[in-house]
Every structure is written in C-alpha cells, then in structure tokens.
Design a protein around this motif. Structure first.
Motif, short mmCIF file in Angstrom:
data_model
loop_
_atom_site.label_atom_id
_atom_site.label_comp_id
_atom_site.label_asym_id
_atom_site.label_seq_id
_atom_site.Cartn_x
_atom_site.Cartn_y
_atom_site.Cartn_z
N ARG A 156 0.83 -1.21 0.00
CA ARG A 156 0.00 0.00 0.00
C ARG A 156 0.86 1.25 0.00
O ARG A 156 1.81 1.35 0.79
CB ARG A 156 -0.92 0.03 1.23
CG ARG A 156 -1.84 -1.14 1.30
CD ARG A 156 -2.84 -1.15 0.15
NE ARG A 156 -3.05 -2.48 -0.36
CZ ARG A 156 -3.92 -2.77 -1.31
NH1 ARG A 156 -4.62 -1.82 -1.87
NH2 ARG A 156 -4.06 -4.00 -1.73
N GLU A 157 0.54 2.18 -0.86
CA GLU A 157 1.32 3.41 -1.00
C GLU A 157 0.79 4.46 -0.03
O GLU A 157 0.01 5.33 -0.39
CB GLU A 157 1.25 3.90 -2.44
CG GLU A 157 1.76 2.89 -3.45
CD GLU A 157 1.64 3.39 -4.87
OE1 GLU A 157 1.34 4.58 -5.06
OE2 GLU A 157 1.83 2.59 -5.78
N GLN A 158 1.23 4.38 1.24
CA GLN A 158 0.69 5.27 2.26
C GLN A 158 1.71 6.29 2.76
O GLN A 158 1.44 7.00 3.71
CB GLN A 158 0.17 4.44 3.44
CG GLN A 158 -1.04 3.60 3.09
CD GLN A 158 -1.50 2.78 4.26
OE1 GLN A 158 -0.74 2.01 4.82
NE2 GLN A 158 -2.75 2.95 4.64
N SER A 159 2.87 6.32 2.16
CA SER A 159 3.93 7.18 2.66
C SER A 159 4.24 8.27 1.65
O SER A 159 4.09 8.09 0.44
CB SER A 159 5.19 6.34 2.93
OG SER A 159 6.28 7.17 3.22
N ALA A 160 4.72 9.40 2.17
CA ALA A 160 5.13 10.49 1.28
C ALA A 160 6.56 10.29 0.78
O ALA A 160 7.04 11.06 -0.04
CB ALA A 160 5.03 11.83 2.02
N LEU A 166 -9.00 4.12 -8.52
CA LEU A 166 -7.74 3.39 -8.62
C LEU A 166 -6.68 4.00 -7.71
O LEU A 166 -5.96 3.29 -6.99
CB LEU A 166 -7.26 3.40 -10.07
CG LEU A 166 -6.04 2.55 -10.41
CD1 LEU A 166 -6.33 1.07 -10.24
CD2 LEU A 166 -5.57 2.82 -11.84
N TRP A 167 -6.60 5.33 -7.71
CA TRP A 167 -5.56 5.98 -6.92
C TRP A 167 -5.84 5.87 -5.43
O TRP A 167 -4.95 5.51 -4.65
CB TRP A 167 -5.45 7.46 -7.29
CG TRP A 167 -5.34 7.84 -8.72
CD1 TRP A 167 -5.90 8.93 -9.32
CD2 TRP A 167 -4.60 7.18 -9.78
NE1 TRP A 167 -5.58 8.99 -10.65
CE2 TRP A 167 -4.78 7.94 -10.96
CE3 TRP A 167 -3.82 6.02 -9.83
CZ2 TRP A 167 -4.20 7.58 -12.18
CZ3 TRP A 167 -3.26 5.66 -11.05
CH2 TRP A 167 -3.45 6.42 -12.19
N PHE A 168 -7.07 6.15 -5.01
CA PHE A 168 -7.40 6.28 -3.59
C PHE A 168 -7.96 4.98 -3.00
O PHE A 168 -7.37 4.39 -2.09
CB PHE A 168 -8.40 7.42 -3.39
CG PHE A 168 -8.87 7.59 -1.97
CD1 PHE A 168 -7.98 7.94 -0.97
CD2 PHE A 168 -10.20 7.40 -1.64
CE1 PHE A 168 -8.41 8.09 0.35
CE2 PHE A 168 -10.65 7.56 -0.33
CZ PHE A 168 -9.74 7.89 0.66
N ARG A 189 0.76 6.97 -4.77
CA ARG A 189 1.89 7.68 -5.35
C ARG A 189 1.82 7.67 -6.88
O ARG A 189 2.16 8.67 -7.52
CB ARG A 189 3.20 7.08 -4.87
CG ARG A 189 4.43 7.79 -5.44
CD ARG A 189 5.69 7.35 -4.76
NE ARG A 189 5.83 7.94 -3.45
CZ ARG A 189 6.31 9.16 -3.22
NH1 ARG A 189 6.68 9.92 -4.23
NH2 ARG A 189 6.42 9.62 -2.00
N GLU A 190 1.39 6.59 -7.46
CA GLU A 190 1.23 6.56 -8.91
C GLU A 190 0.20 7.59 -9.36
O GLU A 190 0.38 8.28 -10.35
CB GLU A 190 0.81 5.16 -9.35
CG GLU A 190 0.73 4.99 -10.84
CD GLU A 190 0.43 3.55 -11.23
OE1 GLU A 190 0.07 3.35 -12.41
OE2 GLU A 190 0.56 2.65 -10.39
#
Length: 681
Positions: free
Chosen positions: A92-96, A407-409, A415-416
């Motif tokens: 999961r892309e949860q980081s900055a 798709l993003w959220f 991040r994509e």
C-alpha cells in the motif's frame, strides 16, 4: 494442484504442458539459494519466461513471503517501475517517501522470490531498482528475463538456447525436446493426431527448419487445423527456401521473424487486420476492450476472431482476457504502421479507457465494487498507456487522471496517482472543465498520504474554481477534502460545518455520489474522537441506510469500523464485535489490507475488554502479520495505536508475558486465510 492464496504469490497456472528446457530449470533451481540475481537471457521466443515461472513454481514453498511475477512487456514508463512492482506485491502506498525507498524497506526483512519478466526495454530502470533491492534485502532472490543482462556485479546470467533439433536419421526422434514440444502442441490443435512414421519425419523437418525455437514451433503447430503435418513441412521449406539461398545467413532472430511473417500470411484478411489492431494494447486486455477499440464494419466478429488467433497461438489466454506475445505484438505494430492506422487506433484506445474510468466512477456507488476493483486492476497497464500516449495538457488526460480516483485512492495506488495528477495539473489550462475534479482528487490522495497542507491547497483551489463555474458537485467533493483535512489535522470543531457545506453543495447539484456517505463517516469519526458515541451511532445509521439502498460495500465497511469503536465506547461489546466483523469481511473481500488490519486491531481490543487474553494475543499477532505482508508499518493514528497498546497490556496481565508472546507468535505464523476465519468466527 492446490490454489496458492493471493497473498502468497501470483504465479500463473500452467495452461499447457511444460516440455524441454529441464536442464535450464534445474540449473536455475540450483543457483537460486546462493545467488541474489539471475538473468535468464536469450533471443525472442526461446522460452525464457516459461523457464523462470516453472522454476519459481517448484521452489515457491522455500519463500515464506511468496513468489511474485511482475510482467513488464506491456510497461513503457520506467519512472513507474517501483510502483508496478509494489502494486503486484500488494504494498500500500501510504507514505510520502519515494516509492523505491518504501519498496526497499518493505523487502528488507523478507524471504521472497521476485520475477521481473521482459526487462529488455526498461534496462536502465530495472538495473537501478534491482541494485537498490539487492543492497538492502539479503533474503530476496530476483530472477530477470531479458534479451540482455542488467550488467550488475551480483548478476549470474543463465543463457537459454532453442531446443536441439532432431537429426535427419535419428533412431529415437521422440526423445528430442523440439519434436516432443511440436507433437504436444500439435495434439492440442488436432486431438487424436497419430504420430506415425511419416508424421514424425515431417515433424522433425519442421523443427529443423525452425531451428528449434519454441515460439516458432508453437506457431507452426497452430496451423494444423487447416493442413497436414507433411503439407505444413513442405509449406515451411518452400517459404524459407524462397527467402534464403544461403542457409548460414538465417539467424535465429530472422528465423522467428520469418515464422511469424509466414503465420501472418496464412491468416485470413480479418485475422491479419485484428492482429495489427490488437497491437495498440499493452499487456492484458479483455474481449470487450478488443471489440470496442478494434471492431468496425470491416471487423464485425471480433470475439470469434480472438478465438481463432488463440488457436493459432497468436494470442495467449490469461485470467480475464488475452495478451499478445511480445514478438507477435511487434509484428502487428509494424503492420498497423503500414496500414497508416496507428493514430486512429491509439485514439480509440484512449477513449475506451477513459470511458472505462467514467463507468467505474458512475458505478462505484453501488453493488459492483468488487467487479470494478478487479477490472481496474486488470486494466492498469492500458490505463497507464492511455495516460502516457497523449500530452498531459489535453482534456482527455486531465479528465482521465482525475476520474481514476478509485484506482488511486480506494485501490491504494496513491503515489502513482500523484505522479499522473501532478503532471496533468502542471500542464492543464486554467479553463479546462476537468481541472476542479483533478484538483480535488489530487487533494484527496495527498491527504491520504499525510500531505495535509498540499491537500488543503489542492482542495481550496478546486473549490474556488468549481464555485466560479457553478459546478456544485465538484464544490461538494472539494469541500469534503477540506473536511477530511481538518479531521486528520485534529481540528475537530471544523469538521461538522465543513460536512454541512458538503451536503448543501450536493443538494444544489442534485448529485447522488458515494462522497455523501463518506462525508458522514468523516463526521462520525470526528464525533468518535470527541467521545460522542451516541451521536456516532445516529450518524452511521444514515450511512447504513444510504449504502444499503444502493448495495454499496466499501464506505459501509468504513462506517462499520467506526461504529464498532462507538459501540464499545457505549459498553456494548457484543454489538461492537458484530460491526467489526462486518467491516473485516468486506475489507478482506475487497483486498483492502489497511482496512483489514484496522478491523483486526479493533477485534483484539474488544477481546481484551471482554477479558479474553488468548483471543487478543492471537488477533494482534495476525494483524502484525498482515502489516508485515503489506508494508503497513505504523498503521493508524494515536486513536488507533493507544487502544492497541492498552489491549496488549491487558492481555499480558491476563496471560503473562511468555504466554502472550507464544500466542501472538501463533497468530503471526498463521496463514492469513486461517487468521480471517478465526477472526470472523
């Protein structure tokens, strides 16, 4: 063969027999335990991918974190390579932080097998990513398939040659791998084919003429529905002899190209046209996409033609659709350029995937969320292609980047999404009508990644533009992002007025949108953090009514999680457990790893309140395993971490430290399917 759980890997099921190249598979298996990077090299069509997948299939039990295949043949953007790998792993892309940094940290303590298939067109990006992973993750083994090596110091090349061809006077020709491979594929094309002496002799001629190249042999076998083996051998020899007087000039590359060109000539006019048009797709596509993009008055029976191309081995069936082999696609692209139709087909491709995104957006607030989640994930390579094949300043690119918010959220590609949305925002004309949506979507993703100030700026810009144009639906979406920013910033007094505005804007627009129940869940979350539990129950009753009326699952599950916290706050442990299990069930089905982990945590807290230290420890172990599996380190705010800590302390007091640690380990070591069954039981 038992199906491997989705969280243990994604190796494709073998759809046809594996024949030949056993030596290379054994060599790969022998190298893997002590070699961090193996690159399976060879010319197109020699079977590099099959060898890598077969070896991975045989040794995957040696890798507790799974064996994962990342198909790269359809990818074109090296900047997104880390995102592609992370998405396949379920990270999961949860980081900055940068995606490479997050991916490397995730892999650092894993024992995992990673296959990067088809890297030759992304060599620089693959070289950089692989080097970073190997430097930080000693337990990861990487197998690359490519026509060229990555030229890294840790790399061990494993060259693959075509099958040895049978000698003209071979005493036992059926022991030859090329011949066995041809006969297997011929038997699939013509069930009951008799391998008599004449057939074997003709088959041996075919294998020799095709230099033992597996793909060329497979293409040839696909022609047997229309001709005998003997006639097929004659056709091939006529074709090759007409092109080449000097046999020595016929390299393997040109042998395969000639075999593909010959297959092209033997196809009917409609098959040839569809072959060329299908080359506009990247990676996997489904029949509906092929019909819409490729069909017209010249191609009215696309679905039947797809089946014909599969029979001829010019298309590969994959779960949910089809894929063109890379060399076949390259030939189709050349033909499409000769037809001077590439621009039109590319435009149709972009419009199809924009329409797909619009349908997903319109349908998400309803009963088909699981279907749309699967369909968007299946189509992601072509969605990227649609975004990359046009200027980011065009209205299509602006609308598509914003419309893909699901798709993003919702599906975790934060991040994509930021990559594509920032690019479009920077290029978009201020007068473009899709800009407010793009801005609030980017704000939504930024807030989810913890970039609260950027999220506020994007949402305010979206709100201002929407109100200037009288677009009250967009204004409602933008205002909701401001409400959620206030929530996560701890400005709880600002949440309710913001949510009131959200609902007012939606009423003015007469908009029916999933953001209305999301707004109410946001309000309920703020009330939970203020300890106003009775109010939470009242607000979430409306959420349940709105979601149930439309068969919606995802927001309802988010609300059920918050409801569980409120019910526990009111001293209703049994009701809290029911709500948490309802949330867990849906989040697991939607593969929302973060939502699953939060629900497991909540069930562990409830067990601790009920005095069940054993269940608390085991559920906390399972939640930790899930966080390890999907890279969810540090999941949750203070409102989540504090109850987790209190529950652990309570369970240790009930059990003792040694017993707690042992039961926690049981939960952590349990496979996730069993852990879910225990949690839901």
């Amino acid at each position: 063969m038992a199906q491997v759980p989705w969280w243990r890997g994604n190796l494709p099921a073998e759809t046809s027999g594996f024949i030949g190249h056993e030596r290379e598979v054994r060599r790969l298996l022998k190298l893997l335990p002590g070699t961090s990077l193996i690159t399976v090299t060879g010319s197109g069509g020699v079977g590099k991918s099959r060898i890598a997948v077969k070896a991975a299939e045989r040794c995957r039990d040696s890798y507790p974190a799974g064996a994962w295949l990342v198909e790269l043949s359809g990818e074109h953007n090296g900047d997104l390579l880390a995102h592609t790998v992370a998405a396949v792993l379920g990270l999961r892309e949860q980081s900055a932080r940068s995606q490479i940094e997050v991916l490397v940290e995730f892999l650092a303590d894993k024992r995992l097998l990673l296959l990067l298939d088809g890297c030759e067109h992304l060599l620089a990006a693959c070289r950089g990513l692989v080097a970073e992973i190997l430097a930080a993750a000693p337990g990861v083994r990487i197998v690359v398939t490519s026509r060229q090596t990555l030229e890294l110091p840790q790399e061990t090349p494993l060259p693959v040659e075509p099958f040895e061809t049978p000698e003209p006077e071979a005493g036992t020709p059926t022991a030859n791998d090329a011949l066995r491979f041809f006969l297997d594929r011929a038997g699939a094309a013509v069930p009951g084919l008799k391998a008599d002496e004449a057939t074997l002799a003709a088959a041996a001629r075919i294998c020799r003429r095709l230099d033992g190249i597996p793909l060329a042999i497979e293409l040839a076998a696909g022609r047997l529905k229309t001709m005998t083996v003997e006639r097929l051998a004659d056709h091939l020899e006529e074709r090759f002899d007409a092109l080449y007087d000097d046999r020595a000039l016929l390299t393997r590359h040109w042998t395969l190209r000639t075999a593909i060109s010959w297959s092209h000539e033997l196809c009917g006019p409609e098959e040839r046209l569809l072959w060329a048009r299908l080359s506009v797709f990247a990676g996997d596509f489904d029949a509906a996409a092929a019909v819409w993009v490729c069909g017209d008055r010249r191609l009215v029976n696309v679905r039947d033609l797809l089946a014909d191309l599969v029979e001829k081995s010019l298309l590969i069936r994959v779960p949910g659709g089809y894929r063109q082999p890379g060399t076949v696609r390259d030939h189709g692209r050349e033909q499409l350029a000769r037809l001077d139709d590439e621009e039109r087909l590319t435009r149709r491709h972009r419009y199809y995937y924009l329409d797909l995104a619009r349908q997903a957006d319109a349908d998400w607030y309803g009963p088909r969320q699981e279907e749309w989640a699967d369909r968007l994930n299946f189509s992601v390579t072509n969605l990227r292609l649609a975004l990359d094949s046009d200027s980011p300043s065009t209205s299509l690119s602006i609308e598509l980047a914003g419309t893909l918010w699901i798709l993003w959220f919702c599906l975790g590609r934060l991040r994509e999404g930021r990559y594509y949305m920032k690019r479009a925002i920077d290029a978009a004309p201020v007068t473009d009508p899709g800009l407010p949506r793009l801005l609030w979507t980017d704000g939504c993703v930024a807030i989810a990644r913890g970039e609260l100030e950027l999220g506020r700026l994007r949402a305010e810009a979206a709100l201002s533009a929407a109100l200037d144009w009288g677009d009250y639906a967009a204004a409602g979406h933008a205002q909701l992002r401001l409400a959620r920013r206030s929530l996560f910033a701890g400005s709880l007094d600002e949440v309710e007025p913001a949510v009131d505005l959200v609902r007012e804007y939606f009423r003015k627009a007469e908009a029916v949108t999933v953001d209305e129940p999301i707004a109410l869940v946001t309000l309920a979350t703020a009330a939970t953090w203020r300890g106003e539990f009775a109010r939470v129950v009242s607000v979430l009753e409306e959420v349940q009514r709105l979601c149930d009326a439309r068969g919606e699952l995802w927001v309802r599950a988010c609300g059920d999680y918050v409801l569980s916290i409120a019910q526990l706050g009111l001293g209703r442990a049994a009701e809290a457990a029911v709500a948490a299990r309802q949330s867990l069930d849906v989040k697991w089905r939607l593969r929302d790893a973060a939502g699953v982990a939060l629900a497991l945590d909540q069930l562990a807290v409830i067990a601790a309140v009920e005095g069940d230290g054993h269940r608390t420890a085991r559920l906390q172990g399972s939640a930790a395993r899930l966080c390890d599996t999907f890279g969810l380190r540090g999941l949750g705010s203070k409102s989540v971490s504090e109850p987790r800590t209190v529950a652990e302390r309570t369970a240790r007091q009930l059990l003792g430290d040694d017993a707690y640690d042992a039961i926690f380990a049981e939960g952590h070591d349990d496979d996730l399917d069993s852990a879910m069954a225990y949690a839901l039981g």
